[in-house]
Scaffold this active site. Structure first.
Site, PDB file in Angstrom:
ATOM      1  N   HIS A 115       0.819  -1.213   0.000  1.00 46.29           N
ATOM      2  CA  HIS A 115       0.000   0.000   0.000  1.00 46.29           C
ATOM      3  C   HIS A 115       0.857   1.268   0.000  1.00 46.29           C
ATOM      4  O   HIS A 115       0.358   2.354  -0.288  1.00 46.29           O
ATOM      5  CB  HIS A 115      -0.977   0.010   1.184  1.00 46.29           C
ATOM      6  N   ASP A 145       0.128  -7.641   1.377  1.00 46.40           N
ATOM      7  CA  ASP A 145       0.508  -6.230   1.475  1.00 46.40           C
ATOM      8  C   ASP A 145       2.024  -6.072   1.472  1.00 46.40           C
ATOM      9  O   ASP A 145       2.589  -5.316   2.258  1.00 46.40           O
ATOM     10  CB  ASP A 145      -0.096  -5.577   2.717  1.00 46.40           C
ATOM     11  N   ASN A 218       5.368   4.445   9.319  1.00 40.57           N
ATOM     12  CA  ASN A 218       6.069   3.252   9.779  1.00 40.57           C
ATOM     13  C   ASN A 218       5.829   2.062   8.857  1.00 40.57           C
ATOM     14  O   ASN A 218       6.569   1.071   8.905  1.00 40.57           O
ATOM     15  CB  ASN A 218       5.613   2.846  11.190  1.00 40.57           C
ATOM     16  N   SER A 219       4.779   2.126   8.050  1.00 40.27           N
ATOM     17  CA  SER A 219       4.411   1.008   7.187  1.00 40.27           C
ATOM     18  C   SER A 219       5.586   0.561   6.334  1.00 40.27           C
ATOM     19  O   SER A 219       6.224   1.369   5.651  1.00 40.27           O
ATOM     20  CB  SER A 219       3.254   1.404   6.273  1.00 40.27           C
ATOM     21  N   LEU A 274      -8.280 -24.567  -0.622  1.00 43.84           N
ATOM     22  CA  LEU A 274      -9.096 -25.778  -0.533  1.00 43.84           C
ATOM     23  C   LEU A 274     -10.480 -25.593  -1.134  1.00 43.84           C
ATOM     24  O   LEU A 274     -11.132 -26.563  -1.512  1.00 43.84           O
ATOM     25  CB  LEU A 274      -9.246 -26.220   0.927  1.00 43.84           C
ATOM     26  N   GLY A 275     -10.961 -24.356  -1.183  1.00 44.06           N
ATOM     27  CA  GLY A 275     -12.303 -24.123  -1.710  1.00 44.06           C
ATOM     28  C   GLY A 275     -13.388 -24.494  -0.723  1.00 44.06           C
ATOM     29  O   GLY A 275     -14.386 -25.131  -1.095  1.00 44.06           O
ATOM     30  N   VAL A 276     -13.186 -24.105   0.542  1.00 44.68           N
ATOM     31  CA  VAL A 276     -14.193 -24.384   1.569  1.00 44.68           C
ATOM     32  C   VAL A 276     -14.495 -23.112   2.359  1.00 44.68           C
ATOM     33  O   VAL A 276     -13.659 -22.209   2.429  1.00 44.68           O
ATOM     34  CB  VAL A 276     -13.719 -25.479   2.559  1.00 44.68           C
ATOM     35  N   VAL A 277     -15.689 -23.054   2.911  1.00 43.32           N
ATOM     36  CA  VAL A 277     -16.046 -22.027   3.889  1.00 43.32           C
ATOM     37  C   VAL A 277     -16.067 -22.713   5.243  1.00 43.32           C
ATOM     38  O   VAL A 277     -16.754 -23.719   5.424  1.00 43.32           O
ATOM     39  CB  VAL A 277     -17.434 -21.411   3.583  1.00 43.32           C
TER      40      VAL A 277
END
Length: 478
Positions: A115, A145, A218-219, A274-277
């Protein structure tokens, strides 16, 4: 005599207090050598970009807000007085001091936050000896980031040493060096507050939480241990006021170095998927699924066409281990999966039907947009039937609903009356696909199951709401 004795007592007490204070002072770390060693490798990052002015552009000292996270934009908007309203006009690119970075190697590789440099036309690096050099963007990874830069010089540059963030422990002293508000090489110190934190903006980075004072600028700067090794990259703060409130977050060095190697090779980063919720296991869910304690990641939904869908993982599985790593919280799973290369065969330990099983699964590549679940408005359902024990009116799913949700079984909630269903937050429009770990095929089966539900123990129910599945629990009284 009394006065003399009293004075002697005060003197002894003062001396003891002085020795105690001296002992405490001697136990605190001395950062001077560490700062002297590392500071030459810490740099200031500024950028230039062609942009239009905004009403805030007239504020004295106001930095460019484009590309900054909302938390930083809010900070600056509250901290700087607004200048006079101006009509938008084209501006010439001008350098803006945005953040910090550090030199990874003597040949000029520099690591900072994405960013800090995102959207920049030119990137400038100011070294500790005040020289400013134009930097090339080697690659960036918005998910973590992180951004990798390269500067060219005819001499070897001072560089940092990289430590193992996995060795960090809560309570350990850490130090930050950066350029908050443009004040180069500012040093702040604190302790590690926690490890493995997931933030709403990113689930694939196990952030290090500290109480080190971090502010805009500081980023991208280094977080150091007492050996002078970089163990993290300062990235975000949590604040309600716009300023530092004791909650700072750094990207672990172990994660960052993996990203750096991929950026060097291809300029981009691939992560496992993995394709899971999944959802967190609480006490009631643990009891319902036969777990000795609340631990693991409950698979609430499987993405169509994803690795789990093509493999042997099932909805209702509780993932306890992934590739040898214990999964205590649901947030541990994306951290572990994300660091595995796509195409790798991984071993998972799951709890299924109250028995531990080991399954093998090929890990896929995390897509750019993994918000796959879609919502659809409920279609007309057939006449409903009331189940008085739960206090819910349900109906058979139509073919259109099944196709829209990509499910083969379940029933639709038409009305919620007073009772357990209302108490756990069930709503009209919800779709119930399992009850007490049994798949729901029809309204009739649902009624039969509700009549046989046990009392005084946790019962789980899988619910799909607006395309997203989750488990809820309830307990029936005698």
């Amino acid at each position: 005599m009394f006065l003399l004795k009293r004075m002697m007592a005060v003197t002894v007490a003062t001396a003891l207090l002085g020795w105690q204070s001296l002992g405490m002072a001697q136990s605190l770390p001395d950062f001077t050598d560490l700062v002297e060693e590392v500071s030459p490798a810490v740099v200031n990052i500024s950028t230039s970009r062609a942009a239009t002015s905004s009403p805030m552009a007239g504020a004295p000292g106001m930095p460019d807000l484009e590309g900054m996270p909302p938390i930083f934009r809010e900070f600056f908007e509250h901290s700087f007085p607004q200048g006079p309203q101006q009509q938008p006009r084209q501006q010439q690119p001008s350098p803006q001091s945005l953040g910090s970075g550090f030199i990874l190697s003597k040949d000029g590789y520099i690591l900072t936050n994405n960013h800090v440099v995102e959207g920049a036309d030119e990137i400038f690096v100011r070294l500790s000896d005040r020289r400013e050099l134009l930097a090339k963007l080697v690659g960036a990874d918005p998910r973590s980031d992180l951004a990798l830069l390269k500067i060219e010089t005819d001499e070897d540059l001072p560089s940092v040493r990289i430590g193992k963030s996995s060795d960090l422990k809560p309570g350990e002293w850490v130090l930050a060096i950066g350029s908050p508000f443009g004040f180069d090489h500012s040093v702040t110190a604190g302790i590690v507050s926690a490890k493995g934190r997931s933030l709403p903006t990113e689930n694939y980075v196990p952030f290090i939480q500290t109480d080190v004072a971090i502010n805009p600028g500081n980023s991208g700067g280094p977080l150091l241990n007492l050996k002078g090794e970089v163990v993290g990259i300062n990235s975000q703060i949590f604040t309600r006021s716009g300023g530092f409130m004791g909650l700072s977050f750094a990207i672990p060095a172990d994660v960052a170095m993996d990203v750096v190697e991929q950026l060097k090779v291809s300029g981009s980063v691939q992560r496992g998927w993995l394709g899971v919720v999944v959802q967190e296991i609480n006490k009631d869910l643990a009891e319902s699924f036969g777990l000795p304690k609340p631990a693991g990641a409950l698979v609430a939904q499987i993405m169509p066409g994803g690795p789990a869908d093509e493999g042997s993982l099932e909805v209702g599985d509780v993932i306890l281990e992934f590739d040898g790593k214990e999964i205590n919280m649901s947030s541990d799973l994306p951290h572990a999966v994300g660091r595995v290369r796509p195409g790798t065969e991984a071993s998972l330990v799951v709890m299924r039907d109250k028995k531990r099983r080991t399954i093998e699964l090929k890990v896929g590549a995390l897509p750019e947009d993994d918000a796959v679940a879609a919502s659809s408005a409920p279609a007309e359902a057939v006449p409903s039937v009331a189940s008085n024990r739960l206090g819910v009116v349900v109906a058979e799913l139509t073919e259109q609903q099944r196709e829209a949700l990509d499910i083969s079984a379940g029933i639709a909630v038409r009305e919620v009356r007073q009772g357990p269903a209302a108490m756990v937050g069930l709503r009209p429009g919800d779709v119930v696909t399992s009850l007490d770990n049994q798949q729901i095929e029809s309204v009739k089966q649902f009624e039969q199951l509700t009549e046989k539900l046990p009392t005084n123990r946790s019962v789980s129910m899988r619910v799909i709401r607006e395309g997203r599945a989750s488990y809820i629990t309830f307990r029936l009284a005698d």
